[in-house]
Design a protein around this motif. Structure first.
Motif, PDB file in Angstrom:
ATOM      1  N   UNK A 221      13.474  11.624   1.716  1.00 23.97           N
ATOM      2  CA  UNK A 221      13.159  12.337   0.483  1.00 23.97           C
ATOM      3  C   UNK A 221      13.737  11.587  -0.719  1.00 23.97           C
ATOM      4  N   UNK A 222      14.979  11.136  -0.564  1.00 23.75           N
ATOM      5  CA  UNK A 222      15.605  10.365  -1.636  1.00 23.75           C
ATOM      6  C   UNK A 222      14.755   9.160  -2.002  1.00 23.75           C
ATOM      7  N   UNK A 223      14.288   8.510  -0.977  1.00 23.48           N
ATOM      8  CA  UNK A 223      13.491   7.317  -1.193  1.00 23.48           C
ATOM      9  C   UNK A 223      12.212   7.644  -1.974  1.00 23.48           C
ATOM     10  N   UNK A 224      11.527   8.695  -1.535  1.00 23.05           N
ATOM     11  CA  UNK A 224      10.267   9.051  -2.193  1.00 23.05           C
ATOM     12  C   UNK A 224      10.504   9.402  -3.653  1.00 23.05           C
ATOM     13  N   UNK A 225      11.560  10.179  -3.887  1.00 20.86           N
ATOM     14  CA  UNK A 225      11.862  10.599  -5.254  1.00 20.86           C
ATOM     15  C   UNK A 225      12.076   9.376  -6.148  1.00 20.86           C
ATOM     16  N   UNK A 226      12.731   8.383  -5.607  1.00 17.00           N
ATOM     17  CA  UNK A 226      12.983   7.177  -6.383  1.00 17.00           C
ATOM     18  C   UNK A 226      11.750   6.284  -6.500  1.00 17.00           C
TER      19      UNK A 226
ATOM     20  N   UNK B 155       8.449   6.980  -6.351  1.00 16.85           N
ATOM     21  CA  UNK B 155       7.269   7.458  -7.063  1.00 16.85           C
ATOM     22  C   UNK B 155       7.205   6.949  -8.518  1.00 16.85           C
ATOM     23  N   UNK B 156       8.231   7.214  -9.321  1.00 13.40           N
ATOM     24  CA  UNK B 156       8.137   6.721 -10.704  1.00 13.40           C
ATOM     25  C   UNK B 156       8.085   5.200 -10.792  1.00 13.40           C
ATOM     26  N   UNK B 157       8.707   4.526  -9.821  1.00 12.90           N
ATOM     27  CA  UNK B 157       8.671   3.059  -9.862  1.00 12.90           C
ATOM     28  C   UNK B 157       7.268   2.536  -9.607  1.00 12.90           C
ATOM     29  N   UNK B 158       6.583   3.196  -8.702  1.00 16.24           N
ATOM     30  CA  UNK B 158       5.191   2.814  -8.438  1.00 16.24           C
ATOM     31  C   UNK B 158       4.333   3.033  -9.662  1.00 16.24           C
ATOM     32  N   UNK B 159       4.547   4.174 -10.319  1.00 15.91           N
ATOM     33  CA  UNK B 159       3.768   4.466 -11.517  1.00 15.91           C
ATOM     34  C   UNK B 159       3.998   3.387 -12.571  1.00 15.91           C
TER      35      UNK B 159
END
Lengths: 592, 622
Positions: free
Chosen positions: A187-192, A194-198
């Motif tokens: 979950x931590x990974x996804x949270x981090x 997502x905005x980086x991908x955007x």
């Protein structure tokens, strides 16, 4: 004129993915079979570690060859069973996912065919294409993953945990602490991430738009010798993208080894705690092996699901974009009791028409237009850019609906007849001469596919296109190239006029459709049209005043209102705007 | 050990949500010259030699560690667990912990370093690609569509990205781990090794067979998908015509056919692509069964221990993974090489127009232009300009008149040396333009076209594009001169207003005025106006004409126009037909000749003798 382009912003709602899954309905039988096969393959997969344990604990340790032989055979059988089940599941899943994609694509495409011009104004072509291609792809991949993995994962995880409990409840309790750890990490990974991908996407868009502008404006860039400037602009975007990409990849670099080490550490803990219990005699070696195996099959799907969560939100965004098309309410629709319009005389009446592009809000594009075109008359429309010329004629074929008043053909409100029958009586050459790939003949025949070759040629002759068409090696069978790339602007316009003439319409509309035709050919078209227009009502928008001199009625539009109306002679006397236009083209010449 | 999912969890580079990916959009191009391309790509990689060295080292460490794991698990079982040696077990657990941590660090570092190397290579490729595009001449851009070139910089870079970021290291580690696993297995027990390898040939066969089927399946899909996408794109960009002619049924029929064809082929290709994983996994299961059975039987004869069997079971499962990776890598690398080749193709393009080594920069000219017997052809077959000669004196207005396709635009294109002429010469202030650097030539040349490209930037920045050194005041003064100030100040944010894509939030006339302001700022000595007013209505045209007259003052100007009324003011009119100057003179003298120009002029008023007479009267000398 109307740049209200659809924008996707941060407002994402999660229900779109469920909505779009409703397109799976027709395949429910296949899906059920696929799921059954999946369950079978999971069960088989879960059986193997238990069989290995059996070989070790009941075969090797007590030295029982029969058990070893029987269990080995059973394992091979189960492997084959698993093969059949999972291959079957794969084939069915692929079939369902692709059929689903084709169905959604068709749904969206068919919907676009029901759009009116107003609906089209709100999309850029590129936006629609993205929805029909990569967005549908995204959703299709999600369905594929769902059918094979999302369903598999929970069964696998619960099955594995259950079997672990059976083998060794005490050890399971210790080990299961790892699972929440895995989830938290994911979950931590996804949270981090997502905005980086955007951000990567944003910088990529930036790079692409610099490039696109550079290519589209290549003549300007070259003429002003701005290559250094452009290279600097590009380099800035290039470096920005590279840095962000590196950042994201670096994060990923730690993700996979992290997953691996979680798995390895859990095996290690089984080895240690299990080893201790073996020493105490409460646990066997076969059980250690089986237990470690089940632990893996419990963790791996969780890691996988976490990975796929970002896919899920991307798929949801795609589904939302697709629904932006499917949910469009066509602005122009047939009334339920719409009549068919046939054999008209061609009288067109504008009765106090008001219009704007946004429905009821905003400034009116046309105000209180009253106009009568008797059958066979030629109506010419003049006016400055943005004065409402195209808007006016777009109301006749009901490309848009009026806001107030009415447009009548032969006394019938255009909203009371079917759109199709209305348009079949109207021939139109639009401002931009859009051609389709295929031959010139196919293009001219577009409005009437059953037209004979003679009809095609007659139409082309009238539009002054015959001569240049025949100068091509393949004549009418020449390929126009995608969107008419191989033809000059004037040639395209002439083909587009021929296309409009071919349908033998009672009402003919030419929306500035000779602007790129040179003066000489325009004059010839004019001459032909004079003959052809005899039995039909014609509306002509033109810039050149020479085109409109002979019209029965000339309308001068100014800011959406009719500023003057009459024949050339009348207007020369009565209208100052008209006289100004006339003078600027034919009279005074340059003004300084 | 059961690793069904592990393959799917690898990302395909930082593509972000909504990016490409998945077998559906798999690129299946093939390089014509794979070896050369590979070598050349390697040269880019070799720029980071030190990093590559460390990457190689870390890959080896990581792989060795991953192979050592199962070996020590086997030993732990045999030497400590079975005999209940807790102390020994603790030791080996710590050993394994060390091995796993080493693997973790090595793998993470290896991958992070590779990301840096790969991104640097990609940055360099993009840079070279873009910069070379800037040097190419217009004939190149005539031949390649914008979409085609965009795809070089996006799709092709993307496939190279995927390959560089992951494939190289995976390739090494896959081969290395297959090799190491084989060695370890044979060292542990040759017979059991042979037994567990029974299914190995089958695995290779399946990988190769299905892999090639997948590839050919996707090739077929790609072309039919291209058809579907083409149909959609074309229909939607021409949707208004479809609606106007009520051809929705025909369009839907075409689409449905293509859509169904795609569905069928996509099912086929994807079935192959997706089935390979379960197949390999099943082979892994069978290998495990064989190891367990054969190992059990051998254990009964005391030929092998339980620990060794455990190691073998772990290896048998691990074996399928590098094999799967290799199968995927084959496709990835193939398409990456094809992509890289297409990128290099553009990087290697050279402009046909080159400055001479001793080319001089053009400075401070007066604007005297001479064409002497100029011949030109775009394709070197069909002549477009034939023996064109004329002399434009400084400050003169030269009008170019003639039917579409006569060669008017070509004449101004060769003047700016956007194309090189094949015969004769063009001289500016007596210097042949071939002896001048092309950049310095173009700086003296201002162009206003029929449809002028504007950038998605502020109004001010668009004006300043003509001269990057211009101050705000100079830009505003230019806008005033160009009659553009009036509408600009009425925009919501005046000169700071952002234009959207191609300036489409302005009217055609407004865009034209901005383009004129841009040309004013550039302050060229020679001016080219190519149909600068043909797309605007007459009343807007009057304002543009005014602006143009301002602009033409003191400059040698070439004016192309369809509307003859706009060229009456010219000092000389050149009538061009089929690439030749057939008549020349002033408007009045040409009308008096009563030949082609007269014919062209009068055709504007055909069918209306009164108007014609009236308009001819008004052209008599004032």
């Amino acid at each position: 004129m109307n740049q209200k382009i659809v924008k996707i912003d941060g407002k994402l709602r999660s229900n779109y993915i469920f909505r779009i899954l409703s397109y799976l309905k027709p395949y429910w039988k296949t899906i059920i079979i696929a799921i059954v096969l999946l369950v079978v393959s999971v069960a088989a997969d879960l059986a193997i570690p238990s069989l290995i344990r059996r070989i070790i604990d009941l075969g090797i340790t007590p030295k029982d060859l029969d058990v070893i032989r029987m269990t080995t055979l059973l394992m091979i059988l189960i492997a084959v069973l698993e093969a059949i089940a999972s291959i079957g599941n794969t084939f069915l899943s692929v079939r369902v996912a692709q059929s689903f994609a084709a169905r959604v694509r068709a749904e969206a495409f068919h919907k676009i065919q029901k759009f009116s011009f107003g609906n089209l104004d709100r999309f850029l072509t590129g936006q629609i294409i993205v929805r029909l291609t990569s967005d549908i792809n995204m959703v299709q991949m999600m369905v594929m993953i769902a059918l094979r993995m999302f369903i598999r994962a929970p069964i696998m995880v619960t099955g594995s945990i259950a079997l672990m409990f059976i083998i060794n409840a005490q050890l399971t309790e210790i080990i299961l602490l790892i699972l929440p750890l895995t989830l938290v990490l994911s979950v931590l990974f996804i949270v981090r991430a997502q905005p980086m991908f955007l951000e990567v996407q944003r910088r990529l868009d930036r790079l692409n738009s610099v490039l696109q502008e550079n290519l589209a404006g290549v003549r300007v860039v070259k003429a002003f010798v701005r290559t250094d400037h452009e290279s600097k602009r590009f380099e800035k975007a290039n470096v920005a993208l590279t840095n962000q990409n590196t950042k994201v990849l670096t994060m990923f670099s730690f993700l996979f080894p992290s997953m691996q080490i979680i798995i390895n550490l859990s095996i290690l803990s089984v080895l240690w705690f299990g080893g201790l219990q073996v020493a105490e005699g409460s646990f066997s070696i076969g059980e250690i092996l089986a237990f470690a195996n089940y632990l893996l099959t419990a963790i791996m799907p969780l890691l996988f699901l976490a990975m796929m969560a970002s896919q899920l939100s991307a798929a949801n965004a795609s589904a939302q974009r697709i629904y932006e098309i499917i949910d469009v309410e066509p602005e122009v629709k047939d009334k339920p009791d719409a009549k068919t319009l046939h054999d008209i005389k061609g009288q067109v009446v504008f009765d106090n028409v008001c219009f704007n592009y946004n429905g009821n809000s905003g400034e009116l594009v046309l105000q209180n237009i009253n106009l009568i075109a008797e059958p066979g008359q030629t109506i010419a429309i003049l006016g400055a850019t943005g004065s409402g010329k195209s808007s006016l004629i777009d109301l006749i074929p009901r490309f848009y609906d009026v806001v107030e008043g009415s447009v009548k053909v032969d006394g019938i409100d255009v909203r009371d007849v079917t759109v199709r029958s209305l348009r079949s009586n109207i021939g139109i050459a639009l401002q931009e001469a859009i051609l389709f790939s295929g031959t010139i003949r196919e293009n001219i025949r577009f409005g009437k596919p059953e037209a004979s070759d003679q009809e095609v040629e007659a139409a082309a002759k009238a539009a002054q296109a015959h001569e240049f068409i025949m100068s091509f090696p393949k004549g009418y069978d020449s390929d126009v190239g995608e969107r008419g790339a191989g033809l000059s602007g004037g040639q395209k316009q002439r083909i587009s006029i021929a296309r409009a003439l071919l349908v033998q319409p009672k009402i003919l509309i030419l929306d500035d459709s000779t602007s790129s035709v040179d003066v000489e050919n325009e004059a010839k078209i004019q001459e032909q049209l004079d003959k052809l227009m005899e039995n039909r009502t014609s509306f002509i928008i033109a810039q050149r005043i020479s085109t409109v001199l002979k019209a029965d009625k000339i309308i001068v539009l100014d800011k959406g209102q009719i500023a003057a109306e009459g024949t050339h002679e009348e207007l020369m006397k009565s209208s100052s705007i008209y006289k100004e236009i006339y003078d600027s083209q034919l009279g005074g010449g340059f003004r300084s | 050990m059961s690793s069904h999912e592990s393959q799917n969890t690898r990302p395909r580079g930082p593509i972000g949500p909504g990016g490409r990916g998945g077998p559906f959009s798999m690129d299946v191009g093939r390089a014509k010259n794979p070896t050369t391309t590979l070598l050349r790509l390697s040269l880019y990689l070799l720029r980071s030699k030190l990093r590559l060295l460390f990457i190689g080292l870390f890959v080896v460490i990581g792989t060795v560690a991953s192979v050592l794991g199962p070996y020590y698990i086997g030993r732990a079982i045999d030497q400590y667990i079975r005999v209940g040696d807790v102390q020994g077990l603790l030791g080996i657990v710590f050993l394994l912990l060390g091995i796993y941590l080493t693997a973790y660090i090595a793998n993470a570092l290896q991958s992070a370093l590779m990301a840096r190397v790969a991104q640097q290579v990609l940055k360099q490729l993009r840079k070279e690609l873009f910069e070379n595009l800037q040097t190419l001449d217009l004939s190149f851009f005539d031949k390649h569509t914008q979409g085609e070139l965009m795809s070089r910089l996006t799709n092709d870079i993307d496939v190279v990205n995927t390959a560089l970021s992951q494939s190289i290291t995976q390739l090494i580690s896959s081969f290395l781990s297959i090799f190491l696993i084989l060695v370890t297995m044979f060292v542990l027990n040759a017979w059991l090794a042979l037994g567990s390898l029974l299914v190995f040939p089958l695995m290779v066969f399946v990988t190769v067979f299905i892999g090639s089927r997948t590839l050919s399946g996707f090739r077929g899909l790609q072309s039919i998908l291209g058809r579907l996408n083409g149909t959609m794109e074309e229909t939607i960009s021409g949707e208004r015509v479809v609606l106007a002619f009520g051809r929705q049924d025909g369009v839907i029929k075409n689409f449905d056919e293509a859509n169904e064809a795609v569905r069928k082929l996509a099912i086929r290709a994807n079935s192959y692509a997706f089935v390979i994983m379960p197949l390999l996994n099943i082979m892994g299961s069978i290998a495990v069964a064989v190891v367990a059975g054969l190992g059990g039987w051998m254990a009964l004869q005391n030929l092998v221990t339980v620990g060794v069997i455990t190691s073998f079971i772990l290896y048998a499962r691990n074996f399928t993974q590098p094999l799967q990776q290799l199968a995927n890598l084959y496709n990835t690398i193939q398409s990456a090489l094809a992509g890289a080749e297409r990128i290099f193709e553009i990087i290697d393009m050279r402009s046909e127009i080159k400055d001479k080594s001793d080319a001089i920069p053009l400075k401070e000219i007066v604007g005297d232009v001479v064409f002497e017997h100029v011949d030109f052809s775009y394709d070197r077959k069909t002549p477009v300009l034939r023996n064109v000669s004329f002399h434009a004196e400084p400050g003169q207005i030269v009008a170019l008149v003639g039917p579409t396709g006569a060669g008017k635009t070509t004449m101004v294109n060769v003047l700016g040396r956007f194309y090189d002429i094949q015969g004769g010469s063009i001289k500016i202030d007596g210097i042949d333009i071939k002896d001048i650097s092309a950049d310095s030539l173009r700086r003296q040349l201002g162009t206003v076209l029929q449809d002028n490209f504007l950038f998605a930037d502020t109004v001010m920045a668009n004006i300043r594009y003509g001269n990057l050194e211009a101050t705000d005041e100079e830009c505003i003064a230019a806008a005033k001169l160009a009659n553009a100030d009036q509408f600009i100040t009425r925009l919501p944010k005046g000169y700071a207003t952002m234009l959207i894509e191609r300036g489409s939030n302005l009217s055609q006339g407004q865009r034209q005025l901005l383009a004129i302001a841009r040309a004013v700022v550039a302050n060229p000595k020679i001016l080219v106006l190519d149909e600068a007013t043909s797309n605007v209505d007459t009343r807007t045209e009057i304002r543009i004409q005014d602006a143009l007259l301002q602009l033409m003052k003191g400059r040698t100007s070439f004016v192309i126009a369809h509307r003859l009324s706009t060229i009456r003011k010219a000092d000389q009119v050149l009538v061009i037909r089929d690439g030749e100057i057939i008549e020349r003179g002033t408007h009045e003298s040409l009308l008096a000749q009563k030949s082609f120009y007269y014919h062209l002029y009068t055709s504007q008023f055909r069918g209306n003798p009164i108007e014609l007479a009236a308009s001819l009267k008004s052209t008599e000398p004032r």
